[in-house]
Design a protein around this motif. Structure first.
Motif, PDB file in Angstrom:
ATOM      1  N   SER A   7      42.560  49.615  26.995  1.00  0.00           N
ATOM      2  CA  SER A   7      43.445  49.827  28.181  1.00  0.00           C
ATOM      3  C   SER A   7      42.865  49.853  29.204  1.00  0.00           C
ATOM      4  O   SER A   7      43.625  49.605  30.301  1.00  0.00           O
ATOM      5  CB  SER A   7      44.410  50.987  27.844  1.00  0.00           C
ATOM      6  N   CYS A  45      38.280  40.780  33.080  1.00  0.00           N
ATOM      7  CA  CYS A  45      39.038  40.842  33.935  1.00  0.00           C
ATOM      8  C   CYS A  45      38.263  40.105  35.167  1.00  0.00           C
ATOM      9  O   CYS A  45      36.946  39.906  35.012  1.00  0.00           O
ATOM     10  CB  CYS A  45      39.707  41.989  34.578  1.00  0.00           C
ATOM     11  N   LEU A  70      46.011  45.366  31.040  1.00  0.00           N
ATOM     12  CA  LEU A  70      46.498  44.237  31.881  1.00  0.00           C
ATOM     13  C   LEU A  70      45.582  44.246  32.954  1.00  0.00           C
ATOM     14  O   LEU A  70      45.398  45.026  33.721  1.00  0.00           O
ATOM     15  CB  LEU A  70      48.037  44.433  32.386  1.00  0.00           C
ATOM     16  N   CYS A  71      45.055  42.877  33.463  1.00  0.00           N
ATOM     17  CA  CYS A  71      44.330  42.797  34.513  1.00  0.00           C
ATOM     18  C   CYS A  71      45.153  42.824  35.829  1.00  0.00           C
ATOM     19  O   CYS A  71      46.274  42.121  35.718  1.00  0.00           O
ATOM     20  CB  CYS A  71      43.555  41.480  34.298  1.00  0.00           C
ATOM     21  N   TYR A 111      47.067  44.992  37.020  1.00  0.00           N
ATOM     22  CA  TYR A 111      48.397  45.537  37.052  1.00  0.00           C
ATOM     23  C   TYR A 111      48.881  46.340  37.992  1.00  0.00           C
ATOM     24  O   TYR A 111      48.132  47.181  38.595  1.00  0.00           O
ATOM     25  CB  TYR A 111      48.564  46.566  35.756  1.00  0.00           C
ATOM     26  N   CYS A 114      39.790  43.803  28.148  1.00  0.00           N
ATOM     27  CA  CYS A 114      41.085  44.343  28.871  1.00  0.00           C
ATOM     28  C   CYS A 114      42.338  43.598  27.894  1.00  0.00           C
ATOM     29  O   CYS A 114      42.543  42.727  27.906  1.00  0.00           O
ATOM     30  CB  CYS A 114      41.262  43.995  30.283  1.00  0.00           C
ATOM     31  N   GLY A 115      42.749  44.866  27.172  1.00  0.00           N
ATOM     32  CA  GLY A 115      43.903  44.270  26.302  1.00  0.00           C
ATOM     33  C   GLY A 115      43.594  43.739  25.049  1.00  0.00           C
ATOM     34  O   GLY A 115      44.215  43.974  23.905  1.00  0.00           O
ATOM     35  N   CYS A 151      41.354  46.903  35.169  1.00  0.00           N
ATOM     36  CA  CYS A 151      42.036  46.909  33.835  1.00  0.00           C
ATOM     37  C   CYS A 151      42.806  48.079  33.647  1.00  0.00           C
ATOM     38  O   CYS A 151      42.391  49.203  33.538  1.00  0.00           O
ATOM     39  CB  CYS A 151      41.235  46.788  32.682  1.00  0.00           C
TER      40      CYS A 151
END
Length: 149
Positions: free
Chosen positions: A122, A135, A145-146, A148, A128-129, A141
């Motif tokens: 996370s 990222c 999600l990069c 976000y 990342c993910g 991250c």
């Protein structure tokens, strides 16, 4: 009396419905066997999964303590192989959460083993993910999600 008839009718209807739903019809398929005549073939069972004769069970122990080189066969061999013998089983220490990087090195709750390191998917910029999903340089991250937000 009418109430008893109604309950019996509902019970019978429910029993028939369950019997019809759970009954699975299988079409008969003719299989061509290329085995020698007289050899015994394994017929599939609808209750137990059966394996071919000579096929190895994937859950069977490798017993690598007796033969340490056995694990190199599963990892493709070579010096880059991350498969090693842990607790008498061949384990890939690059991706196993219970043996991450070394035998019996457990990742914490919500961590995942990526390349032999326990990481939080996370918040880790390198993973990342999912593992090996970096990222960009100026991105963060967050929640896997990069960039976000």
């Amino acid at each position: 009396m009418a109430l008893v008839k109604l309950l019996v009718t509902i019970a019978i209807t429910t029993a028939i419905t369950i019997a019809v739903i759970t009954t699975r019809t299988t079409p008969t398929v003719e299989r061509t066997s290329f085995d020698a005549p007289g050899t015994q073939t394994i017929r599939p069972s609808r209750f137990l999964a059966q394996k071919e004769v000579g096929e190895r069970s994937p859950s069977a122990a490798d017993h690598c303590n007796k033969d340490p080189e056995m694990c190199s066969l599963y990892g493709g061999g070579g010096s880059n192989s991350t498969v090693t013998c842990c607790n008498n089983k061949c384990i890939d220490v690059a991706s196993d959460d219970k043996n991450c990087g070394a035998c019996q090195n457990k990742c914490k709750f919500s961590q995942t083993c990526c390349r032999g390191q326990c990481v939080y998917l996370s918040y880790d910029k390198r993973h990342c993910g999912q593992c090996n999903h970096p990222c960009e340089q100026d991105e963060l991250c967050v929640y896997g999600l990069c960039n976000y937000a």
